[in-house]
Design an enzyme around this catalytic site. Structure first.
Site, PDB file in Angstrom:
ATOM      1  N   CYS A  83       0.711  -1.108   0.079  1.00 49.52           N
ATOM      2  CA  CYS A  83       0.067   0.234  -0.044  1.00 49.52           C
ATOM      3  C   CYS A  83       0.767   1.256  -0.098  1.00 49.52           C
ATOM      4  O   CYS A  83       1.935   1.327   0.614  1.00 49.52           O
ATOM      5  CB  CYS A  83      -0.940  -0.002   1.121  1.00 49.52           C
ATOM      6  SG  CYS A  83      -1.986   1.316   1.315  1.00 49.52           S
ATOM      7  N   CYS A  87      -1.806   4.050   7.092  1.00 51.23           N
ATOM      8  CA  CYS A  87      -2.848   4.393   8.261  1.00 51.23           C
ATOM      9  C   CYS A  87      -2.381   3.651   9.487  1.00 51.23           C
ATOM     10  O   CYS A  87      -2.011   2.511   9.421  1.00 51.23           O
ATOM     11  CB  CYS A  87      -3.946   3.818   7.718  1.00 51.23           C
ATOM     12  SG  CYS A  87      -4.583   4.328   6.091  1.00 51.23           S
ATOM     13  N   CYS A  90      -4.149   0.392  10.289  1.00 49.63           N
ATOM     14  CA  CYS A  90      -4.282  -0.414   9.183  1.00 49.63           C
ATOM     15  C   CYS A  90      -4.352  -2.187   9.826  1.00 49.63           C
ATOM     16  O   CYS A  90      -3.635  -2.441  10.585  1.00 49.63           O
ATOM     17  CB  CYS A  90      -3.022  -0.490   8.171  1.00 49.63           C
ATOM     18  SG  CYS A  90      -3.377  -1.640   6.722  1.00 49.63           S
TER      19      CYS A  90
HETATM   20  S1  SF4 Z   1      -5.948   0.878   5.971  1.00 47.65           S
HETATM   21 FE1  SF4 Z   1      -3.912  -0.133   5.154  1.00 47.65          FE
HETATM   22  S2  SF4 Z   1      -4.305  -0.883   3.145  1.00 47.65           S
HETATM   23 FE2  SF4 Z   1      -6.076   0.690   3.686  1.00 47.65          FE
HETATM   24  S3  SF4 Z   1      -4.944   2.626   3.180  1.00 47.65           S
HETATM   25 FE3  SF4 Z   1      -4.555   2.589   5.044  1.00 47.65          FE
HETATM   26  S4  SF4 Z   1      -2.341   1.404   4.999  1.00 47.65           S
HETATM   27 FE4  SF4 Z   1      -3.280   1.026   3.074  1.00 47.65          FE
END
Ligand code: SF4
Length: 362
Positions: A83, A87, A90
């Site tokens: 990714c 986040c 995540c």
């Molecule tokens: S939650 Fe995880 S997979 Fe989704 S955008 Fe954020 S970092 Fe990427």
């Protein structure tokens, strides 16, 4: 001419055999995959060297309790963990960079279709990151055109989607869900959805327009956490007018965003059930809102496949993988998925999910 007669006879016989079973004789690609899968099954299966190490055994459904194996009606396939965002909460982190070869992924999808799959959702990581969305586009097209699945959807952070992708593949996609946790760019940066000069919210509006232009149903997913729990999103959601707004409570998963070997520490994002209820109460007049609490029974109502096509069992608060469906087949692997089919139906997991049936005015 006579040399062709046995071939013609064989094809006719095959056709007579497969058509009553609704096999994909009209679609050469799918037929080829079906034949390959059948031959592998007859020969005991077995995958090439890319097989993951140490698929752990989880609780079995279907043998111990005497119930028949669950049907994989709706499957979430997280085919990549890579990714471009970071986040903080995540719960499907970049622990590997593995992505199945396209033909292997198609074979697995065909196995799922044979086992009763009606809806596939492609997710990640960020699904548009691999091969600039081409890999994803080819799978979307395969699922709609060859497998003729009623519903094909994607969950994405939206930052890597280009209009060209909609032009090439939009017609095969039923629903595009974009993750958006806040309409305040500063909060997005705090959460980890910041992308330098790019503005996540402006990008969301652009994607909304493309979904309208290319006839793809538009959905929003939000994770409610410590930084956005007091936000009022009613106005922006009404303007964007998604078919569904799925609102999740920030979740801790051991080994993903919590615990020693995790790549994230999401503890500082967690909110109480009361705080989550407060957010839902503030937004209760938004008709498209679908709440998703952290209650354990809800967690078990999703079927999740990882990048190796292993079902992930979340029953113990972590993700324990089954063996790959490519090695042992769907029926055997799903016994270890921890999937609660009754709860899936109870939570309304089966909804109107085909764009042909949604009757949208776009
Ligand atoms: S939650 Fe995880 S997979 Fe989704 S955008 Fe954020 S970092 Fe990427």
């Amino acid at each position: 001419m006579w040399t062709l007669a046995p071939v013609a006879f064989a094809l006719k016989a095959l056709s007579a055999f497969v058509q009553p079973l609704a096999l994909p004789v009209q679609r050469p690609g799918a037929l080829l995959l079906w034949l390959r899968a059948a031959l592998r099954r007859a020969g005991g299966g077995g995958r090439p060297a890319a097989a993951p190490e140490g698929a752990r055994e989880g609780p079995r459904r279907g043998e111990a309790d005497g119930e028949p194996p669950a049907t994989p009606t709706s499957v979430n396939y997280h085919f990549t963990r890579q990714c471009n965002y970071k986040c903080g909460f995540c719960f499907h982190t970049a622990k590997t960079s593995f992505v199945l070869p396209l033909e292997e992924a198609k074979r697995g999808l065909l196995l799922l279709k044979e086992a009763g799959m009606e809806k596939i959702n492609f997710s990640g990581g960020e699904p548009f990151i691999h091969d600039r969305g081409e890999y994803l586009g080819k799978l979307v097209r395969f699922c709609k055109e060859e497998l003729q699945l009623p519903s094909v959807s994607i969950v994405s952070n939206g930052s890597l989607i280009r209009e060209r992708w909609f032009r090439n593949y939009g017609e095969y996609l039923d629903i595009l869900a974009i993750s958006c946790d806040s309409f305040d760019e500063q909060v997005n940066v705090l959460i980890g959805r910041g992308q330098g000069k790019k503005n996540h919210v402006e990008n969301l509006q652009k994607l909304r327009t493309w979904c309208r232009d290319y006839r793809v149903a538009f959905k929003i997913n939000s994770v409610i956490n410590r930084f956005n729990v007091d936000e009022d999103m009613r106005e922006q959601i009404r303007e964007l007018n998604p078919v569904r707004w799925k609102v999740f409570q920030c979740l801790l998963i051991e080994g993903e965003n919590s615990g020693e070997d995790a790549l994230r520490e999401a503890e500082r994002f967690v909110i109480s059930d009361e705080q989550f209820e407060g957010f839902l109460e503030r937004h209760k007049d938004v008709p498209c809102l679908v709440p998703e609490s952290n209650r354990k029974v809800m967690r078990d109502s999703y079927l999740i496949l990882d990048e190796y096509m292993r079902f992930l069992n979340c029953r113990k608060g972590r993700k324990d993988p089954s063996k790959s469906i490519l090695d042992v087949g769907v029926e055997e692997a799903i016994k270890f998925s921890g999937f609660d089919e009754k709860m899936f139906l109870k939570r309304g997991g089966k909804y109107v999910w085909s764009k042909a049936d949604l009757k949208l005015d776009w």
